[in-house]
Design a protein around this motif. Structure first.
Motif, PDB file in Angstrom:
ATOM      1  N   LYS A 269      10.354  -0.493  -6.454  1.00 39.64           N
ATOM      2  CA  LYS A 269      11.454  -0.052  -7.308  1.00 39.64           C
ATOM      3  C   LYS A 269      11.646   1.447  -7.096  1.00 39.64           C
ATOM      4  CE  LYS A 269      13.327  -2.188 -10.024  1.00 39.64           C
ATOM      5  NZ  LYS A 269      14.582  -2.965  -9.878  1.00 39.64           N
ATOM      6  N   LEU A 270      12.669   1.799  -6.339  1.00 40.14           N
ATOM      7  CA  LEU A 270      12.834   3.185  -5.907  1.00 40.14           C
ATOM      8  C   LEU A 270      13.209   4.124  -7.044  1.00 40.14           C
ATOM      9  CD1 LEU A 270      14.590   2.576  -2.481  1.00 40.14           C
ATOM     10  CD2 LEU A 270      12.161   2.911  -2.981  1.00 40.14           C
ATOM     11  N   ARG A 271      13.850   3.616  -8.082  1.00 38.30           N
ATOM     12  CA  ARG A 271      14.216   4.493  -9.197  1.00 38.30           C
ATOM     13  C   ARG A 271      13.001   4.905 -10.011  1.00 38.30           C
ATOM     14  NH1 ARG A 271      20.217   3.517 -11.339  1.00 38.30           N
ATOM     15  NH2 ARG A 271      21.089   2.387  -9.575  1.00 38.30           N
ATOM     16  N   LEU A 272      11.931   4.135  -9.937  1.00 41.95           N
ATOM     17  CA  LEU A 272      10.724   4.442 -10.693  1.00 41.95           C
ATOM     18  C   LEU A 272       9.696   5.202  -9.865  1.00 41.95           C
ATOM     19  CD1 LEU A 272      10.253   1.026 -12.554  1.00 41.95           C
ATOM     20  CD2 LEU A 272      11.342   3.116 -13.407  1.00 41.95           C
ATOM     21  N   LEU A 273       9.839   5.143  -8.545  1.00 42.74           N
ATOM     22  CA  LEU A 273       8.902   5.819  -7.651  1.00 42.74           C
ATOM     23  C   LEU A 273       8.914   7.325  -7.891  1.00 42.74           C
ATOM     24  CD1 LEU A 273       7.075   5.111  -5.121  1.00 42.74           C
ATOM     25  CD2 LEU A 273       9.008   5.915  -3.760  1.00 42.74           C
ATOM     26  N   LYS A 274       7.737   7.945  -7.905  1.00 41.76           N
ATOM     27  CA  LYS A 274       7.643   9.389  -8.110  1.00 41.76           C
ATOM     28  C   LYS A 274       7.086  10.066  -6.865  1.00 41.76           C
ATOM     29  CE  LYS A 274       7.147   9.301 -13.136  1.00 41.76           C
ATOM     30  NZ  LYS A 274       6.289   9.694 -14.294  1.00 41.76           N
ATOM     31  N   TYR A 275       7.767  11.106  -6.435  1.00 45.30           N
ATOM     32  CA  TYR A 275       7.316  11.896  -5.281  1.00 45.30           C
ATOM     33  C   TYR A 275       6.423  13.019  -5.802  1.00 45.30           C
ATOM     34  CZ  TYR A 275       7.529  14.944  -1.189  1.00 45.30           C
ATOM     35  OH  TYR A 275       7.210  15.731  -0.110  1.00 45.30           O
ATOM     36  N   VAL A 276       5.198  13.104  -5.267  1.00 46.98           N
ATOM     37  CA  VAL A 276       4.274  14.144  -5.717  1.00 46.98           C
ATOM     38  C   VAL A 276       3.901  15.100  -4.586  1.00 46.98           C
ATOM     39  CG1 VAL A 276       3.326  12.781  -7.599  1.00 46.98           C
ATOM     40  CG2 VAL A 276       2.295  12.602  -5.332  1.00 46.98           C
ATOM     41  N   GLY A 277       4.397  14.841  -3.366  1.00 46.78           N
ATOM     42  CA  GLY A 277       4.218  15.759  -2.253  1.00 46.78           C
ATOM     43  C   GLY A 277       2.836  15.709  -1.631  1.00 46.78           C
TER      44      GLY A 277
ATOM     45  N   PHE B  51       0.869  -1.176   0.000  1.00 52.11           N
ATOM     46  CA  PHE B  51       0.000   0.000   0.000  1.00 52.11           C
ATOM     47  C   PHE B  51       0.903   1.221   0.000  1.00 52.11           C
ATOM     48  CE2 PHE B  51      -2.361  -3.434   1.865  1.00 52.11           C
ATOM     49  CZ  PHE B  51      -3.677  -3.254   1.447  1.00 52.11           C
ATOM     50  N   HIS B  52       0.423   2.328  -0.568  1.00 53.36           N
ATOM     51  CA  HIS B  52       1.275   3.521  -0.602  1.00 53.36           C
ATOM     52  C   HIS B  52       0.475   4.761  -0.224  1.00 53.36           C
ATOM     53  CE1 HIS B  52      -0.256   5.219  -4.449  1.00 53.36           C
ATOM     54  NE2 HIS B  52      -0.423   3.955  -4.807  1.00 53.36           N
ATOM     55  N   SER B  53       1.194   5.791   0.159  1.00 51.43           N
ATOM     56  CA  SER B  53       0.556   7.049   0.537  1.00 51.43           C
ATOM     57  C   SER B  53       0.195   7.857  -0.702  1.00 51.43           C
ATOM     58  CB  SER B  53       1.513   7.866   1.408  1.00 51.43           C
ATOM     59  OG  SER B  53       2.506   8.465   0.590  1.00 51.43           O
ATOM     60  N   ASP B  54      -0.491   8.971  -0.492  1.00 49.49           N
ATOM     61  CA  ASP B  54      -0.830   9.830  -1.624  1.00 49.49           C
ATOM     62  C   ASP B  54       0.295  10.806  -1.943  1.00 49.49           C
ATOM     63  OD1 ASP B  54      -1.018  11.491   0.541  1.00 49.49           O
ATOM     64  OD2 ASP B  54      -3.153  11.957   0.293  1.00 49.49           O
ATOM     65  N   ARG B  55       1.428  10.693  -1.262  1.00 47.14           N
ATOM     66  CA  ARG B  55       2.581  11.541  -1.578  1.00 47.14           C
ATOM     67  C   ARG B  55       3.478  10.922  -2.634  1.00 47.14           C
ATOM     68  NH1 ARG B  55       2.635  12.124   4.042  1.00 47.14           N
ATOM     69  NH2 ARG B  55       4.453  10.766   4.229  1.00 47.14           N
ATOM     70  N   VAL B  56       3.209   9.660  -2.990  1.00 46.17           N
ATOM     71  CA  VAL B  56       4.012   9.007  -4.022  1.00 46.17           C
ATOM     72  C   VAL B  56       3.092   8.343  -5.029  1.00 46.17           C
ATOM     73  CG1 VAL B  56       6.015   8.621  -2.527  1.00 46.17           C
ATOM     74  CG2 VAL B  56       4.232   6.870  -2.666  1.00 46.17           C
ATOM     75  N   GLU B  57       3.596   8.167  -6.225  1.00 46.36           N
ATOM     76  CA  GLU B  57       2.855   7.450  -7.258  1.00 46.36           C
ATOM     77  C   GLU B  57       3.849   6.676  -8.119  1.00 46.36           C
ATOM     78  OE1 GLU B  57       0.775  10.550  -9.296  1.00 46.36           O
ATOM     79  OE2 GLU B  57       2.485  11.039 -10.597  1.00 46.36           O
TER      80      GLU B  57
END
Length: 552
Positions: A544-552, A526-532
């Motif tokens: 996969k941390l290189r593909l993870l996007k931070y959206v704040g 499960f993930h938070s709404d700060r990442v996509e």
């Protein structure tokens, strides 16, 4: 492949519930999850008691997940297909699958400014292959010419202290030649068509000269060559890494900082719920409630995993373990589906083969004839095996982990219910050392996920030995036909031909039935709404941390 030393592998160190994929990032939309102004930070969980960040000594899920953004290797793997593609290497080729030429791209450096060149890979591989260094990824280099001369004889105590009783005759692989700064020539002992496929694994990463000069320091604060560099590691508490401004690679995340917090088992879930972590998965007791929460399930990612959990036996100790009818009885007495529904709901599926179907080339469902729950057939097989000694308990050994213990207690309950065999669990902190030393008197838990995308990786490292008398280290298994088919696969002209030969080897394994497949992992987070763009690793199930996007 000859596995004759008690080495821990990535898969063997995976927890039964590694499918929980407790790698994660900064807080969620829950109360308390707001981040202060500053660097874009993702916050993750480490759950496996990480002891080192030295690439050639790192082979469990958490080490690998960290090192995947601290280091770059010759090859990386596409998460959608597991297909390898060149990264630091510009070309990897061989005319005969024995002598390989690796061309390395120019312009890459380590975090300390040293060049990432052919020598950087040679020094790392020589250090890993030198037996007395006692690193966990040592055996990956046994295919390279000169490996045996580098082993010698040595003993390692529980504190990691090594006593050499016979010095190796050399400290360098004769099959690794630095032709020039951009060219590495590698000569194998025999053809292996899958060699280039292996080269994305952590154990093949390069290391800086400064790292070899002070290995102890490098194990805690590595000098990497990836998009992030370790700032500080307070072992057992927290690990932090910052974006490396001089990184030249293409695969760079859009955030500035990673903070990993270390937890025990699945105890990170409350922090994820509180918004202090960005990804996580609940312990089994909270699985149903989490999956009934629409807000959480809207931020749920899952994929079939490549992990296999299975039951091993000390075949080397004789009866009843070396009696195939006894092993059939144990297998058919286990209702895998019910156990998974009760203990690992939504996180695993019953296993019916030794290579996860669809996980890597060559994976095929249904190769295990005796993996179907059939208590009547189980009783008949036990009778044919001569029964079980009255008053004796079956010991099931495993590592110390709450979820593992729940899982194998349920398995023991099934064996007791359907075969009348009393059992006891033996959770032990030194499980891997004891297994390698053949210190078990009963059945024992095992887990495997592949280190590279080839069905051979489920078979040769686990069951091959080349020693007809002793068999492989962990189980004592040996079959000449199995070994022959593995060798024929290695010597194939193409990967496709090799995969077919390895599949034949699995069929030999299925007839011998030395181990009991139990479950295949399902990777869930499960993930938070700060990442996509949360993508799960096709091998370990980690984010996969290189593909993870931070959206704040």
């Amino acid at each position: 492949m000859s596995i004759i030393k008690p080495k821990v592998t990535a898969a063997l160190a995976l927890l039964a519930a590694s499918v929980l994929a407790l790698s994660g990032c900064g807080g969620g939309s829950s109360p308390g999850g707001e981040q202060p102004e500053g660097p874009k930070t993702v916050r993750l969980a480490l759950t496996q008691d990480v002891e080192t960040l030295l690439p050639m000594d790192s082979n469990v899920n958490d080490n690998i997940a960290v090192l995947d953004v601290i280091y770059d290797g010759l090859v990386r793997y596409r998460p959608e297909t597991t297909e390898p593609y060149n990264y630091i290497a510009s070309e990897i080729s061989s005319p005969d699958n024995t002598v390989w030429t690796i061309t390395i791209k120019d312009g890459f450096t380590f975090h300390n400014g040293e060049p990432v060149d052919a020598e950087a890979f040679a020094r790392a591989w020589n250090y890993a292959a030198y037996g007395p260094n006692a690193v966990e990824n040592n055996y990956f280099f046994e295919r390279i010419k000169g490996y045996e001369e580098m082993q010698g004889e040595y003993e390692e105590d529980d504190e990691g202290n090594v006593t050499v009783t016979k010095e190796p005759t050399t400290k360098e692989l004769s099959g690794v030649e630095v032709v020039d700064p951009s060219t590495l020539k590698v000569t194998l002992n025999a053809p292996f068509v899958g060699f280039s496929t292996m080269l994305g694994y952590t154990g093949f990463f390069p290391v800086a000269k400064a790292c070899i000069d002070d290995v102890k320091a490098c194990a805690v604060k590595p000098i990497g060559n990836g998009p992030f560099q370790v700032e500080e590691w307070e072992q057992g508490v927290k690990l932090t890494a910052d974006r490396w401004a001089d990184y030249k690679g293409e695969e760079t995340p859009n955030y500035d900082r990673i903070e990993w917090t270390e937890y025990s088992g699945s105890s990170s879930w409350p922090d994820f719920q509180a918004g202090d972590l960005d990804t996580g998965a609940p312990p089994p007791a909270e699985w149903q409630s989490a999956n009934n929460d629409p807000e959480l399930t809207a931020r749920k990612v899952e994929r079939p995993g490549a992990g296999l959990t299975y039951l091993g036996f000390p075949l080397y100790k004789g009866a009843p373990w070396n009696n195939i009818e006894f092993r059939k009885a144990i297998s058919m007495a286990i209702d895998r589906k019910t156990i998974i529904e009760q203990v690992l709901p939504g996180q695993a599926v019953p296993a019916d083969s030794w290579v996860v179907p669809g996980g890597v080339p060559g994976g095929e469902a249904g190769t295990c004839e005796w993996c179907t729950f059939d208590p009547d057939a189980a009783k008949a097989a036990l009778a044919k095996a001569g029964g079980w000694p009255e008053g004796k308990k079956l010991t099931i050994s495993l590592g110390q982990n709450e979820t593992q213990e729940q899982y194998f207690r349920a398995i023991g309950d099934q064996i007791k219910l359907n075969l009348g065999i009393e059992y006891e669990l033996d959770p032990t902190p030194d499980f891997f050392a004891r297994r390698g030393a053949r210190d078990f008197d009963g059945a024992f838990r095992n887990n495997w996920f592949p280190d590279y995308p080839l069905n051979e990786n489920y078979l040769a490292p686990v069951y091959a030995s080349g020693d007809a008398k002793k068999g492989n280290t962990n189980f004592g298994y040996y079959n000449a036909d199995f070994e022959k088919l593995i060798a024929e696969g290695d010597q194939s002209k193409s990967v496709e031909e090799a995969v077919a030969k390895y599949a034949e080897a699995e069929k030999v394994l299925a007839q011998d039935f030395p181990t009991v497949p139990l479950s295949f992992a399902l990777a869930v987070t499960f993930h938070s709404d700060r990442v996509e763009n949360v993508v799960l690793d096709p091998f370990s199930g980690a984010t996969k941390l290189r593909l993870l996007k931070y959206v704040g």
